[in-house]
Design a protein around this motif. Structure first.
Motif, mmCIF file in Angstrom:
data_model
loop_
_atom_site.group_PDB
_atom_site.id
_atom_site.type_symbol
_atom_site.label_atom_id
_atom_site.label_comp_id
_atom_site.label_asym_id
_atom_site.label_seq_id
_atom_site.Cartn_x
_atom_site.Cartn_y
_atom_site.Cartn_z
ATOM 1 N N LEU A 45 0.686 -1.212 -0.092
ATOM 2 C CA LEU A 45 0.182 0.333 0.153
ATOM 3 C C LEU A 45 0.984 1.469 -0.203
ATOM 4 C CD1 LEU A 45 -3.638 -0.827 2.344
ATOM 5 C CD2 LEU A 45 -3.463 -0.446 -0.233
ATOM 6 N N PRO A 46 1.784 1.280 0.779
ATOM 7 C CA PRO A 46 2.818 2.829 0.427
ATOM 8 C C PRO A 46 3.336 2.636 -0.648
ATOM 9 C CG PRO A 46 2.872 1.266 2.852
ATOM 10 C CD PRO A 46 2.551 0.713 1.869
ATOM 11 N N ALA A 47 3.393 1.485 -1.076
ATOM 12 C CA ALA A 47 4.264 1.612 -3.132
ATOM 13 C C ALA A 47 3.200 2.655 -3.525
ATOM 14 C CB ALA A 47 4.628 -0.129 -3.339
ATOM 15 N N ALA A 48 1.914 1.817 -3.314
ATOM 16 C CA ALA A 48 1.427 2.498 -4.487
ATOM 17 C C ALA A 48 0.545 4.014 -3.846
ATOM 18 C CB ALA A 48 -0.083 1.204 -3.809
ATOM 19 N N LEU A 49 0.639 4.236 -2.804
ATOM 20 C CA LEU A 49 0.913 5.331 -2.801
ATOM 21 C C LEU A 49 1.732 6.217 -2.979
ATOM 22 C CD1 LEU A 49 -1.497 5.067 0.348
ATOM 23 C CD2 LEU A 49 -2.153 5.842 -1.622
ATOM 24 N N ILE A 50 2.456 5.942 -3.239
ATOM 25 C CA ILE A 50 3.988 6.796 -3.619
ATOM 26 C C ILE A 50 3.822 7.058 -5.243
ATOM 27 C CG2 ILE A 50 6.392 7.171 -3.794
ATOM 28 C CD1 ILE A 50 6.336 5.571 -0.989
ATOM 29 N N ILE A 51 3.197 5.884 -5.189
ATOM 30 C CA ILE A 51 3.869 5.287 -6.926
ATOM 31 C C ILE A 51 2.895 6.168 -7.759
ATOM 32 C CG2 ILE A 51 3.730 3.662 -9.086
ATOM 33 C CD1 ILE A 51 4.911 2.174 -6.858
ATOM 34 N N THR A 52 1.253 6.040 -7.584
ATOM 35 C CA THR A 52 0.164 6.496 -8.109
ATOM 36 C C THR A 52 0.306 8.562 -8.148
ATOM 37 O OG1 THR A 52 -1.485 5.101 -6.758
ATOM 38 C CG2 THR A 52 -1.901 7.334 -7.448
ATOM 39 N N PRO A 53 0.640 8.808 -7.215
ATOM 40 C CA PRO A 53 0.997 10.730 -7.475
ATOM 41 C C PRO A 53 1.780 10.585 -8.514
ATOM 42 C CG PRO A 53 1.255 10.228 -5.622
ATOM 43 C CD PRO A 53 0.644 8.845 -6.257
ATOM 44 N N LEU A 54 2.879 9.722 -8.803
ATOM 45 C CA LEU A 54 4.124 10.241 -9.496
ATOM 46 C C LEU A 54 3.895 9.859 -11.073
ATOM 47 C CD1 LEU A 54 7.121 8.937 -7.179
ATOM 48 C CD2 LEU A 54 6.560 11.144 -7.860
ATOM 49 N N TYR A 55 2.450 8.497 -10.798
ATOM 50 C CA TYR A 55 2.112 8.206 -12.100
ATOM 51 C C TYR A 55 1.247 9.590 -13.444
ATOM 52 C CZ TYR A 55 0.022 5.510 -15.879
ATOM 53 O OH TYR A 55 -0.511 5.018 -17.173
ATOM 54 N N LEU A 56 0.554 9.841 -11.977
ATOM 55 C CA LEU A 56 -0.435 10.919 -12.449
ATOM 56 C C LEU A 56 0.425 12.458 -12.712
ATOM 57 C CD1 LEU A 56 -3.080 10.155 -9.432
ATOM 58 C CD2 LEU A 56 -3.670 9.963 -11.869
ATOM 59 N N ARG A 57 1.459 12.429 -11.920
ATOM 60 C CA ARG A 57 2.300 14.007 -11.887
ATOM 61 C C ARG A 57 2.491 14.217 -13.698
ATOM 62 N NH1 ARG A 57 3.267 17.567 -13.797
ATOM 63 N NH2 ARG A 57 4.306 19.280 -12.924
ATOM 64 N N HIS A 58 3.868 12.392 -13.898
ATOM 65 C CA HIS A 58 4.582 12.639 -14.878
ATOM 66 C C HIS A 58 3.823 11.740 -16.269
ATOM 67 C CE1 HIS A 58 7.788 14.873 -11.983
ATOM 68 N NE2 HIS A 58 6.611 13.653 -11.305
ATOM 69 N N VAL A 59 2.622 11.315 -16.189
ATOM 70 C CA VAL A 59 2.428 10.210 -16.966
ATOM 71 C C VAL A 59 1.245 10.844 -17.238
ATOM 72 C CG1 VAL A 59 1.628 7.783 -18.170
ATOM 73 C CG2 VAL A 59 3.631 8.730 -16.693
ATOM 74 N N VAL A 60 0.033 11.094 -16.526
ATOM 75 C CA VAL A 60 -1.189 11.172 -17.156
ATOM 76 C C VAL A 60 -1.844 12.204 -17.303
ATOM 77 C CG1 VAL A 60 -4.314 10.803 -16.107
ATOM 78 C CG2 VAL A 60 -2.417 9.192 -15.679
ATOM 79 N N PHE A 61 -1.325 13.407 -16.511
ATOM 80 C CA PHE A 61 -0.831 14.994 -16.123
ATOM 81 C C PHE A 61 0.561 15.917 -16.269
ATOM 82 C CE2 PHE A 61 -4.447 13.415 -13.294
ATOM 83 C CZ PHE A 61 -5.215 13.713 -14.254
ATOM 84 N N ALA A 62 0.749 14.873 -17.996
ATOM 85 C CA ALA A 62 2.300 15.609 -18.069
ATOM 86 C C ALA A 62 1.701 16.617 -18.951
ATOM 87 C CB ALA A 62 3.220 14.053 -18.438
ATOM 88 N N ASP A 63 3.130 17.416 -19.109
ATOM 89 C CA ASP A 63 2.979 18.698 -20.321
ATOM 90 C C ASP A 63 2.348 17.556 -21.186
ATOM 91 O OD1 ASP A 63 4.059 20.216 -18.105
ATOM 92 O OD2 ASP A 63 6.012 20.675 -18.926
ATOM 93 N N VAL A 64 2.073 18.849 -22.212
ATOM 94 C CA VAL A 64 1.748 18.168 -23.757
ATOM 95 C C VAL A 64 1.574 18.633 -24.769
ATOM 96 C CG1 VAL A 64 -0.586 17.363 -24.915
ATOM 97 C CG2 VAL A 64 -0.607 16.546 -22.444
#
Length: 440
Positions: A45-64
């Motif tokens: 769970l801690p790993a998921a809670l660390i990876i999720t915001p990083l994935y959101l910030r740098h992949v899903v909502f990365a600069d387009v």
């Protein structure tokens, strides 16, 4: 129930067990569960809670990045969320105009009138085309004439970059073609100017009296969705008083992928091998093979294929107002790129073709006054975003006077500025997980 002779009875957590062996098995089972739960709460769970915001910030909502060209009008929504973005920032290596709306743009009942006068000289087995991006509800009225016989027009629906199937290199074959399903939307008439006086096309009202407006008007009720290039052409000054002159040279194709989101309008495409034609008498081709190659190339995309009669009086666009001509009326029933391809089946003369496009384009209905947030003629802009709203941004690359074509597209960078109040939930959740482990 009393235990039988010799039976050991033990109660564990209110449950009656008949032997110490069974109790050991139950205890070991609970121990395994506690270890599994502990591992999940301290690692997974801690790993998921660390990876999720990083994935959101740098992949899903990365600069387009958006590769835009002059006259593009684009709705920017990719990589933007009102939940995870506190602001929407835009940056481009050229000036642009932008407006933020609280909902997706809608088309108004009014349309903008654009008139384009074109003159072409087509040798045998060559083509020249004009392409438009048109929204549903637009109409294209074309008047055309030719100096010599053999002139033809082909209207097709294509992609952003018109495919020519090697025809630009004069590569031919002999195969038939079928029409596009929307071909009935293009009507053809042959009439003189006097006949046209009795033929009135019913149209929605035109804004601004049908004049051409080149500026971005964020505080007007209607947002113009047409920007075109300007430079001189071979017509009289009197014609310039009423008509917009657009004579784009062939645009260079960029191999850079164009990410244009929801495109609302774009520049006029112009091209063809008639622009750089060099005579080659040794090349054995025929007009019929050239025409069949065209039909084969655009098989299934054809909206109209028609010949128009010649006239020795067809020496300029002024003739189209007073003389006999062919006229097409094209009603757009779906958004897309539409190309008007001109070619000539005449191996004796270089055929002069003249055309006048009257295009009525839908406009966008936008809010007025303080409801609209705008940025005009700048290279950087930031729009704050309210939480859980359906906000969208429309960007326009304005037309620059005297520009014939741009070698490279301008690059717009769309950035989601993170909403920290949402992202802080993830590290706080990790702390609560660690505290919860003490009670396992």
């Amino acid at each position: 129930m009393k235990p039988s002779a010799g039976e050991n009875v033990i109660y564990y957590n209110g449950v009656r067990y008949s032997s110490i062996t069974n109790l050991g098995k139950i205890g070991s089972m609970h121990g395994v569960k506690r270890v599994v739960v502990f591992c999940i709460m301290t690692t997974v769970l801690p790993a998921a809670l660390i990876i999720t915001p990083l994935y959101l910030r740098h992949v899903v909502f990365a600069d387009v990045p958006y590769a835009l060209t002059e006259s593009d009008v684009v709705e920017i929504k990719n990589g933007i969320s009102s939940i995870f973005c506190a602001a929407h920032s835009l940056q481009m290596n050229a000036t642009f105009n932008a407006i933020q709306l609280h909902k997706s743009p809608i088309l108004s009942d009014q349309r903008k009138h654009i008139r384009l006068r074109k003159a072409m000289s087509l040798p045998d087995d060559t083509l020249e085309y004009w392409g438009f991006y048109l929204l549903k509800g637009a109409t294209v009225n074309l008047k055309v004439c030719s100096r010599y016989d053999g002139a033809r027009i082909l209207v097709v629906r294509g992609e952003k970059n018109l495919q020519t199937c090697g025809l630009m290199e004069r590569n031919f074959s002999k195969i038939g073609a079928t029409m596009h399903r929307e071909y009935k939307q293009v009507k053809v008439t042959f009439e003189s100017a006097e006949d046209a006086k009795d033929h009135i096309l019913t149209e929605p009202p035109l804004m601004d009296g049908g004049e051409i407006v080149d500026d971005f008007h964020p505080h007007s009720e209607d947002l113009l969705l047409d920007k075109t290039k300007h430079h001189s052409s071979k017509i009289t000054k009197d014609e310039l008083q009423h008509d917009l002159l657009v004579d784009d040279d062939k645009d260079k194709v960029n191999r850079v992928k164009r990410d244009t989101g929801h495109l609302l309008d774009t520049k006029i495409e112009h091209g063809g091998n008639a622009l750089n034609f060099t005579d080659s008498s040794s090349e054995e081709t025929s007009a019929s093979s050239f025409e069949t190659s065209l039909l084969d190339c655009y098989n299934g995309q054809i909206l109209l294929t028609e010949a128009f009669p010649p006239s020795h009086l067809c020496t300029g666009t002024h003739y189209l107002e007073n003389g006999e001509r062919m006229e097409t009326i094209h009603s757009i029933v779906s958004d897309g790129y539409y190309y008007y391809i001109f070619y000539s089946d005449n191996d004796r003369e270089v055929n002069d073709i003249y055309g006048v496009f009257d295009i009525h384009k839908p406009t966008l209905l936008v809010p007025t006054g303080s409801e609209a947030k705008t940025c005009n003629n700048i290279t950087e802009c930031v729009f704050p975003m309210e939480f859980w709203t359906d906000e969208t941004v429309i960007v326009e690359v304005p037309t620059k006077e005297g520009i014939v074509y741009q070698q490279n597209d301008t690059i717009l960078i769309s950035t989601c500025q993170p909403r920290m109040s949402i992202y802080i939930i993830f590290p706080v959740a990790i702390m609560f997980l660690i505290l919860a482990c003490a009670f396992i």
